[in-house]
Design a protein around this motif. Structure first.
Motif, PDB file in Angstrom:
ATOM      1  N   CYS A 278      21.217 -55.048   6.146  1.00 41.09           N
ATOM      2  CA  CYS A 278      21.124 -54.902   4.680  1.00 41.09           C
ATOM      3  C   CYS A 278      22.471 -55.139   4.021  1.00 41.09           C
ATOM      4  O   CYS A 278      22.557 -55.793   2.969  1.00 41.09           O
ATOM      5  CB  CYS A 278      20.631 -53.509   4.317  1.00 41.09           C
ATOM      6  N   SER A 279      23.522 -54.610   4.631  1.00 41.73           N
ATOM      7  CA  SER A 279      24.852 -54.729   4.033  1.00 41.73           C
ATOM      8  C   SER A 279      25.281 -56.187   3.924  1.00 41.73           C
ATOM      9  O   SER A 279      25.986 -56.566   2.977  1.00 41.73           O
ATOM     10  CB  SER A 279      25.878 -53.934   4.837  1.00 41.73           C
TER      11      SER A 279
ATOM     12  N   GLU B 124      23.554 -57.412   0.918  1.00 39.76           N
ATOM     13  CA  GLU B 124      24.105 -56.757  -0.272  1.00 39.76           C
ATOM     14  C   GLU B 124      25.433 -57.387  -0.694  1.00 39.76           C
ATOM     15  O   GLU B 124      25.758 -57.416  -1.892  1.00 39.76           O
ATOM     16  CB  GLU B 124      24.284 -55.260  -0.001  1.00 39.76           C
TER      17      GLU B 124
ATOM     18  N   CYS C 120      18.912 -44.713   2.307  1.00 35.61           N
ATOM     19  CA  CYS C 120      18.730 -45.866   1.432  1.00 35.61           C
ATOM     20  C   CYS C 120      17.519 -45.644   0.544  1.00 35.61           C
ATOM     21  O   CYS C 120      16.729 -44.717   0.765  1.00 35.61           O
ATOM     22  CB  CYS C 120      18.562 -47.152   2.242  1.00 35.61           C
TER      23      CYS C 120
ATOM     24  N   TYR D 282      15.482 -48.398  -0.180  1.00 37.48           N
ATOM     25  CA  TYR D 282      14.633 -49.562   0.010  1.00 37.48           C
ATOM     26  C   TYR D 282      13.222 -49.115   0.391  1.00 37.48           C
ATOM     27  O   TYR D 282      13.051 -48.099   1.069  1.00 37.48           O
ATOM     28  CB  TYR D 282      15.193 -50.468   1.105  1.00 37.48           C
TER      29      TYR D 282
ATOM     30  N   ARG E  78      19.091 -57.640  -2.945  1.00 37.97           N
ATOM     31  CA  ARG E  78      18.543 -56.331  -2.589  1.00 37.97           C
ATOM     32  C   ARG E  78      17.018 -56.309  -2.639  1.00 37.97           C
ATOM     33  O   ARG E  78      16.413 -55.244  -2.687  1.00 37.97           O
ATOM     34  CB  ARG E  78      19.126 -55.247  -3.500  1.00 37.97           C
ATOM     35  N   ASP E  79      16.424 -57.475  -2.643  1.00 38.82           N
ATOM     36  CA  ASP E  79      14.965 -57.556  -2.629  1.00 38.82           C
ATOM     37  C   ASP E  79      14.505 -57.435  -1.174  1.00 38.82           C
ATOM     38  O   ASP E  79      14.019 -58.389  -0.552  1.00 38.82           O
ATOM     39  CB  ASP E  79      14.525 -58.892  -3.236  1.00 38.82           C
ATOM     40  N   ILE E  80      14.692 -56.222  -0.651  1.00 34.28           N
ATOM     41  CA  ILE E  80      14.585 -55.972   0.788  1.00 34.28           C
ATOM     42  C   ILE E  80      13.618 -54.819   1.046  1.00 34.28           C
ATOM     43  O   ILE E  80      13.584 -53.835   0.306  1.00 34.28           O
ATOM     44  CB  ILE E  80      15.964 -55.593   1.367  1.00 34.28           C
TER      45      ILE E  80
ATOM     46  N   SER F 204      16.438 -65.469  -3.322  1.00 29.84           N
ATOM     47  CA  SER F 204      16.600 -65.001  -4.702  1.00 29.84           C
ATOM     48  C   SER F 204      16.045 -66.011  -5.697  1.00 29.84           C
ATOM     49  O   SER F 204      15.324 -65.648  -6.638  1.00 29.84           O
ATOM     50  CB  SER F 204      18.076 -64.731  -4.985  1.00 29.84           C
TER      51      SER F 204
ATOM     52  N   ASP G 105      24.738 -59.737  -3.208  1.00 28.54           N
ATOM     53  CA  ASP G 105      23.964 -59.173  -4.320  1.00 28.54           C
ATOM     54  C   ASP G 105      22.467 -59.407  -4.160  1.00 28.54           C
ATOM     55  O   ASP G 105      21.753 -59.586  -5.145  1.00 28.54           O
ATOM     56  CB  ASP G 105      24.459 -59.754  -5.656  1.00 28.54           C
TER      57      ASP G 105
ATOM     58  N   THR H  68      11.643 -45.212  -4.417  1.00 21.42           N
ATOM     59  CA  THR H  68      12.263 -46.408  -3.848  1.00 21.42           C
ATOM     60  C   THR H  68      12.349 -47.504  -4.893  1.00 21.42           C
ATOM     61  O   THR H  68      11.738 -47.430  -5.955  1.00 21.42           O
ATOM     62  CB  THR H  68      11.438 -46.963  -2.669  1.00 21.42           C
ATOM     63  N   ARG H  69      13.080 -48.534  -4.537  1.00 23.12           N
ATOM     64  CA  ARG H  69      13.021 -49.766  -5.313  1.00 23.12           C
ATOM     65  C   ARG H  69      11.609 -50.337  -5.178  1.00 23.12           C
ATOM     66  O   ARG H  69      10.893 -50.011  -4.246  1.00 23.12           O
ATOM     67  CB  ARG H  69      14.015 -50.799  -4.758  1.00 23.12           C
TER      68      ARG H  69
END
Length: 388
Positions: A176-177, A180, A210, A212, A185-187, A137, A183, A22-23
Motif C-alpha cells: 500500500c505504501s 500511496e 488502516c 482501506y 489510494r483506490d485500494i 487512476s 497518491d 472505511t474508504r
C-alpha cells in the motif's frame, strides 16, 4: 376453523455491530466499503481464454447472487480474452494478476472493473508501481492488494519464520505504501490464510492500522463441508465485529456453491435481507413425525422460492408451537396431523399427509400478498407432495 391469535412475528434482527468505517471504492457499479452492503464474490474455474465457457460460468454465478467475479490471467491468451469477458459479463470482472506487470495494464485497457495483485509474487512490480498507479487512476480502476500465506514474500518469511498475522499485515501495508507514494489510494486489501485463527487475527490487526476496505477470505479452505465451516467461523467472527466489506468463500467445489455459502453467512448475520429460511428441529425422542423427511420435502418443494419467508418445520408440541408462531409460516406436527401457523396464528389443522402441500399453498399466498413476482413454475396452486 377460528384463527387463534398468538402474536406477531418479530421484526428481522439488526446487525449485531456497527460496520467499521472505511474508504469507499467502486468495483464497476458495486460500491465496496464506506458503509455499502457487504458484497459476495467468487472466481471462475474455467480456462479464461475459453471465452464462451467463462461467460457461461459467470452467468451461472450471476444468477446465484454473485456480485463480483474474478478471473485468472496467467497467460497472454487469457489477456486477449479479457475485453470480450469484461464487456459481456453482467457483473464486474476482476483480473487476477501474478508475476507479469504488463498484464495489469492490459487488464485495465480491457475494461476490467478492478485488478488483484499479490505482493508476494510481484517483486518486479515494485518498479512499475508508479505506472500502474497512473493507469489505474486514469481509468478509475481499483487495485486489490491480495496477500496470501502460501506466497508470502521471502523477505517476510525470513523475518517472521512463517506466515504470521503480523507478516501478512506488514506485506499488505508495505505494498500500500508504494502506491500511496504516488497518491493512489483506490485500494482494498485481503490477508488470507488457511487457518481461520491466523486469518482472524490478521484482519483484526489490519483493521486497526488502516481504513482501506477489506476483502475477507480463508484461502484453500478445503472441500465443501470443511471449507464452509472454516469460512463461517472466520467471517462470522470478523463481520460480527463490523470488519469486512466484501467476501469470497473459497471451496473445492463449484463456484456457485461458494456464492450460496457466502449469501447464507451474510443472511445469518442480518447483513443481507434474508431469503427463504427453513427452521427445523433436530428431532428427538419426543418427535411424533419423521422431521428429517418432512424438512427435506418442504425444502425441496420451496426450492428457489423468491419471497423472504421464514418457514418453521417442527416435530413435537414442546417447542413446535412457539417456533412456528415466531416464523412467517410454520407447522407443529404430532399425532398424525399438523397445526399450520401463518404470521403467529393457527389457521388450520391438517392431516400429516398434506402438510407439505398446505405449506406451499400458504407460501404462495403470502408471496402474492407481498407483491413478489413468482416464476412461471411456481404460479398456481403449487406442487402436491405426500408425506408417508
Amino acid at each position: 376453523m377460528t384463527a387463534i391469535s398468538l402474536g406477531t412475528p418479530p421484526a428481522p434482527p439488526q446487525p449485531i455491530a456497527p460496520r467499521r468505517k472505511t474508504r469507499q471504492l467502486m468495483v464497476g457499479q458495486v460500491a465496496v466499503g464506506g458503509g455499502a452492503p457487504v458484497s459476495v464474490q467468487s472466481m471462475t474455474t474455467t480456462n479464461t481464454a475459453d471465452i464462451n465457457a467463462t461467460l457461461q460460468q459467470i452467468a451461472e454465478l450471476t444468477a446465484s447472487g454473485c456480485q463480483i467475479v474474478r478471473v485468472a490471467v496467467p497467460s497472454q491468451d487469457d489477456v486477449e480474452a479479457l475485453p470480450a469477458i469484461a464487456k459481456k459479463s453482467q457483473i464486474p470482472v476482476i483480473a487476477d494478476i501474478h508475476f507479469q506487470p504488463k498484464y495489469v495494464f492490459a487488464a485495465i485497457d480491457a475494461g476490467c472493473a478492478a485488478v488483484r495483485v499479490n505482493p508476494g509474487n510481484i517483486r518486479q512490480f515494485d518498479d512499475k508501481v508508479k505506472e500502474i498507479a497512473a493507469a489505474a487512476s486514469a481509468a478509475n480502476v481499483p487495485i486489490r492488494i491480495g496477500v496470501n500465506a502460501g506466497s508470502l514474500d521471502k523477505r517476510l518469511l525470513a523475518k517472521y519464520g512463517k506466515a504470521t498475522p503480523e507478516a501478512l499485515v506488514e506485506s499488505a501495508l508495505w505494498e500500500c505504501s508504494l502506491f500511496e507514494e504516488h497518491d493512489f489510494r483506490d485500494i482494498k486489501i485481503s490477508v488470507k490464510h488457511n487457518d481461520p485463527v491466523v486469518m482472524i487475527r490478521a484482519y483484526r490487526l489490519l483493521s486497526e492500522r488502516c481504513d482501506y476496505p477489506l476483502h475477507l477470505g480463508v484461502t484453500e479452505a478445503g472441500p465443501a463441508f470443511q471449507g464452509t465451516i472454516k469460512s463461517a467461523v472466520a467471517f462470522g467472527s470478523l463481520l460480527a465485529d463490523g470488519i469486512g466489506d466484501t467476501i469470497r468463500v473459497s471451496l473445492s467445489a463449484p463456484p456457485v456453491e461458494e456464492v450460496k455459502v457466502g449469501l447464507a453467512i451474510l443472511e445469518s448475520l442480518a447483513l443481507r435481507e434474508r431469503g427463504l429460511e427453513i427452521v427445523s428441529c433436530p428431532s428427538c425422542g419426543r418427535a411424533q413425525v419423521d422431521v428429517y423427511t418432512l424438512a427435506e420435502q418442504v425444502t425441496a418443494a420451496l426450492d428457489g422460492f423468491p419471497a423472504p419467508l421464514r418457514v418453521a418445520v417442527m416435530g413435537c408440541v414442546v417447542n413446535g408451537p412457539g417456533e412456528a408462531r415466531e416464523a412467517d409460516l410454520g407447522v407443529a406436527s404430532g399425532n398424525g396431523k399438523g397445526q399450520i401457523f401463518v404470521k403467529g396464528q393457527v389457521i388450520k389443522t391438517v392431516p400429516e399427509s398434506i402438510i407439505v402441500e398446505t405449506l406451499v399453498e400458504e407460501a404462495l399466498r403470502l408471496a402474492d400478498e407481498m407483491g413478489v413476482e413468482l416464476p412461471e413454475d411456481l404460479r398456481g396452486a403449487g406442487p402436491t407432495v405426500t408425506v408417508h
